[in-house]
Scaffold this motif. Structure first.
Motif, mmCIF file in Angstrom:
data_model
loop_
_atom_site.group_PDB
_atom_site.id
_atom_site.type_symbol
_atom_site.label_atom_id
_atom_site.label_comp_id
_atom_site.label_asym_id
_atom_site.label_seq_id
_atom_site.Cartn_x
_atom_site.Cartn_y
_atom_site.Cartn_z
ATOM 1 N N MET A 1 28.592 40.301 45.640
ATOM 2 C CA MET A 1 28.412 38.826 46.033
ATOM 3 C C MET A 1 28.659 38.593 47.439
ATOM 4 S SD MET A 1 30.019 35.351 44.287
ATOM 5 C CE MET A 1 29.740 35.943 42.585
ATOM 6 N N SER A 2 27.945 37.772 48.168
ATOM 7 C CA SER A 2 27.966 37.602 49.550
ATOM 8 C C SER A 2 29.245 36.762 49.847
ATOM 9 C CB SER A 2 26.699 37.170 50.212
ATOM 10 O OG SER A 2 26.340 35.940 49.658
ATOM 11 N N ARG A 3 29.571 36.440 50.940
ATOM 12 C CA ARG A 3 30.687 35.687 51.394
ATOM 13 C C ARG A 3 30.261 34.272 51.159
ATOM 14 N NH1 ARG A 3 33.581 36.208 57.037
ATOM 15 N NH2 ARG A 3 33.926 38.241 55.823
ATOM 16 N N THR A 4 28.871 33.983 51.293
ATOM 17 C CA THR A 4 28.442 32.485 51.136
ATOM 18 C C THR A 4 28.557 32.113 49.789
ATOM 19 O OG1 THR A 4 27.030 32.831 53.207
ATOM 20 C CG2 THR A 4 26.584 30.881 51.545
ATOM 21 N N ARG A 6 30.262 33.513 47.332
ATOM 22 C CA ARG A 6 31.664 33.188 46.860
ATOM 23 C C ARG A 6 32.277 32.002 47.224
ATOM 24 N NH1 ARG A 6 32.366 38.583 48.653
ATOM 25 N NH2 ARG A 6 33.511 37.990 50.406
ATOM 26 N N SER A 7 32.078 31.432 48.378
ATOM 27 C CA SER A 7 32.428 30.135 48.778
ATOM 28 C C SER A 7 31.983 28.982 47.980
ATOM 29 C CB SER A 7 32.165 29.939 50.387
ATOM 30 O OG SER A 7 32.604 30.772 51.093
ATOM 31 N N VAL A 8 30.320 29.212 47.664
ATOM 32 C CA VAL A 8 29.967 28.197 46.879
ATOM 33 C C VAL A 8 30.524 28.216 45.461
ATOM 34 C CG1 VAL A 8 27.645 27.287 45.616
ATOM 35 C CG2 VAL A 8 27.797 28.396 47.968
ATOM 36 N N VAL A 9 30.940 29.184 45.013
ATOM 37 C CA VAL A 9 31.537 29.313 43.527
ATOM 38 C C VAL A 9 32.815 29.009 43.411
ATOM 39 C CG1 VAL A 9 32.329 31.072 41.791
ATOM 40 C CG2 VAL A 9 30.114 31.205 42.971
ATOM 41 N N ILE A 10 33.654 28.882 44.510
ATOM 42 C CA ILE A 10 34.968 28.513 44.916
ATOM 43 C C ILE A 10 35.069 27.146 44.984
ATOM 44 C CG2 ILE A 10 37.060 28.502 46.108
ATOM 45 C CD1 ILE A 10 36.545 31.331 47.002
ATOM 46 N N ALA A 11 33.957 26.484 45.819
ATOM 47 C CA ALA A 11 33.605 25.159 45.812
ATOM 48 C C ALA A 11 33.522 24.369 44.657
ATOM 49 C CB ALA A 11 32.813 24.678 46.915
ATOM 50 N N LEU A 12 32.924 24.860 43.832
ATOM 51 C CA LEU A 12 32.274 24.610 42.587
ATOM 52 C C LEU A 12 33.523 24.561 41.507
ATOM 53 C CD1 LEU A 12 28.432 25.944 42.119
ATOM 54 C CD2 LEU A 12 29.424 23.627 42.555
ATOM 55 N N LEU A 13 34.078 25.453 41.496
ATOM 56 C CA LEU A 13 35.289 25.719 40.668
ATOM 57 C C LEU A 13 36.391 24.539 40.850
ATOM 58 C CD1 LEU A 13 35.885 29.553 40.180
ATOM 59 C CD2 LEU A 13 35.015 27.988 38.686
ATOM 60 N N VAL A 14 36.683 24.229 42.360
ATOM 61 C CA VAL A 14 37.576 23.370 42.549
ATOM 62 C C VAL A 14 37.081 21.920 42.327
ATOM 63 C CG1 VAL A 14 38.491 22.227 44.657
ATOM 64 C CG2 VAL A 14 38.258 24.714 44.704
ATOM 65 N N ILE A 15 35.578 21.633 42.472
ATOM 66 C CA ILE A 15 35.210 20.272 42.057
ATOM 67 C C ILE A 15 35.574 20.140 40.544
ATOM 68 C CG2 ILE A 15 33.104 19.056 41.698
ATOM 69 C CD1 ILE A 15 32.102 20.274 44.390
ATOM 70 N N VAL A 16 35.060 21.079 39.620
ATOM 71 C CA VAL A 16 35.334 21.185 38.402
ATOM 72 C C VAL A 16 36.951 20.762 37.973
ATOM 73 C CG1 VAL A 16 35.069 22.326 36.309
ATOM 74 C CG2 VAL A 16 33.120 22.462 37.779
ATOM 75 N N VAL A 17 37.773 21.763 38.573
ATOM 76 C CA VAL A 17 39.123 21.426 38.070
ATOM 77 C C VAL A 17 39.481 19.957 38.642
ATOM 78 C CG1 VAL A 17 41.324 22.013 39.009
ATOM 79 C CG2 VAL A 17 39.694 23.833 38.568
ATOM 80 N N VAL A 18 39.162 19.556 39.787
ATOM 81 C CA VAL A 18 39.462 18.265 40.202
ATOM 82 C C VAL A 18 38.944 17.198 39.120
ATOM 83 C CG1 VAL A 18 39.247 16.389 41.950
ATOM 84 C CG2 VAL A 18 39.916 18.870 42.597
ATOM 85 N N ALA A 19 37.685 17.646 38.555
ATOM 86 C CA ALA A 19 37.134 16.454 37.663
ATOM 87 C C ALA A 19 37.652 16.440 36.521
ATOM 88 C CB ALA A 19 35.491 16.755 37.500
ATOM 89 N N VAL A 20 37.979 17.517 36.054
ATOM 90 C CA VAL A 20 38.981 17.696 34.744
ATOM 91 C C VAL A 20 40.456 16.949 34.858
ATOM 92 C CG1 VAL A 20 39.585 19.167 33.088
ATOM 93 C CG2 VAL A 20 37.629 19.726 34.061
#
Length: 214
Positions: A1-4, A6-20
Motif C-alpha cells: 500500500m502506498s504512502r498516499t 495509507r494516509s487516506v485510510v488513516i484519515a477515514l478511520l479518524v473521521i469514523v472514530v470522531v463521528a462515533v
C-alpha cells in the motif's frame, strides 16, 4: 500500500472514530428528545423503549416516601391534623407511584410537573400538562374591557390558575453511564432531576427521579 493510500485510510478511520464518539456523546440528548416527544404524544410503545418502568417505579416509591417523611418531620411539632394528613398521604404512595409510572406520568415529569406527595395526586391529563408548561408568545389573550374614563390602577393580582412558565432546565453527564436532567421553575421553587442510564453503547432509558421539596 502506498504512502498516499495509507494516509487516506488513516484519515477515514479518524473521521469514523470522531463521528462515533460524537454520536456516543450526543446519544442521551437524542434519547431524551425522542422520549419527551413520545410521552407528549402518549405514544406508549415508544415510551416503553426509553423508560425502565420497574426501576422508575422503585425510584418514585423511594423518593415520594422520603418526601412524605420530611413533611411529617416538619409537622411533628405543628398541627396534629396536618401530620395525620401527611401520614394518610404515606398510605397512598402506591397509587401515586402507579399513576406516575405511566406515559402520562413520564410526560408530566419531563414537562416540569413532578409528584409532590399530595394525597390522591395524579399526573395532569394531556391538555392540562400542555397548558401548564406552554405559554407561547403568540398565545391568544382574553380582551379586557377598557374604562370610559381614567381610573386609579388596581394592584395586579396573579391568577391562581395561571400556568407556570416552562421550568429552567440543565442537563449533563454525571458519569459515563448516567445522565441527569435538572428542573427548577424559579428561585425557591422545588427542584428535581430525571435520571437516564445507559443501556448499551448508544441507548438510554429513564430509570429514576430525584425529588427535592425545597
Amino acid at each position: 500500500m502506498s504512502r498516499t493510500s495509507r494516509s487516506v485510510v488513516i484519515a477515514l478511520l479518524v473521521i469514523v472514530v470522531v463521528a462515533v464518539l460524537g454520536v456516543i456523546y450526543a446519544s442521551p440528548y437524542i434519547a431524551l428528545d425522542r422520549l419527551k416527544r413520545a410521552a407528549d404524544a402518549r405514544d406508549a410503545q415508544t415510551v416503553n423503549q426509553y423508560v425502565d418502568f420497574p426501576l422508575l417505579r422503585e425510584s418514585l416509591k423511594d423518593q415520594v416516601g422520603q418526601l412524605l417523611t420530611r413533611k411529617i418531620d416538619i409537622q411533628k411539632s405543628g398541627n396534629p391534623l396536618a401530620m395525620i394528613g401527611a401520614m394518610i398521604g404515606a398510605a397512598l404512595i402506591g397509587p401515586l407511584v402507579d399513576s406516575y409510572a405511566t406515559p402520562d406520568g413520564v410526560a408530566a415529569i419531563l414537562n416540569g410537573i413532578p409528584p409532590r406527595g399530595d394525597p390522591g395526586e395524579k399526573p395532569p391529563v394531556p391538555s392540562e400538562a400542555n397548558g401548564a408548561v406552554v405559554a407561547g408568545p403568540g398565545a391568544a389573550q382574553t380582551p379586557q374591557p377598557q374604562p370610559s374614563a381614567p381610573a386609579q390602577p388596581a394592584p395586579a393580582v396573579a391568577s391562581p390558575s395561571a400556568p407556570k412558565p416552562p421550568p429552567q432546565t440543565t442537563a449533563g453527564y454525571r458519569s459515563f453511564d448516567t445522565f441527569a436532567v435538572n428542573y427548577q421553575h424559579g428561585t425557591g421553587d422545588a427542584r428535581y432531576s430525571a435520571i437516564l442510564r445507559r443501556s448499551g453503547l448508544f441507548s438510554w432509558k429513564l430509570v429514576a427521579v430525584e425529588l427535592n421539596d425545597g
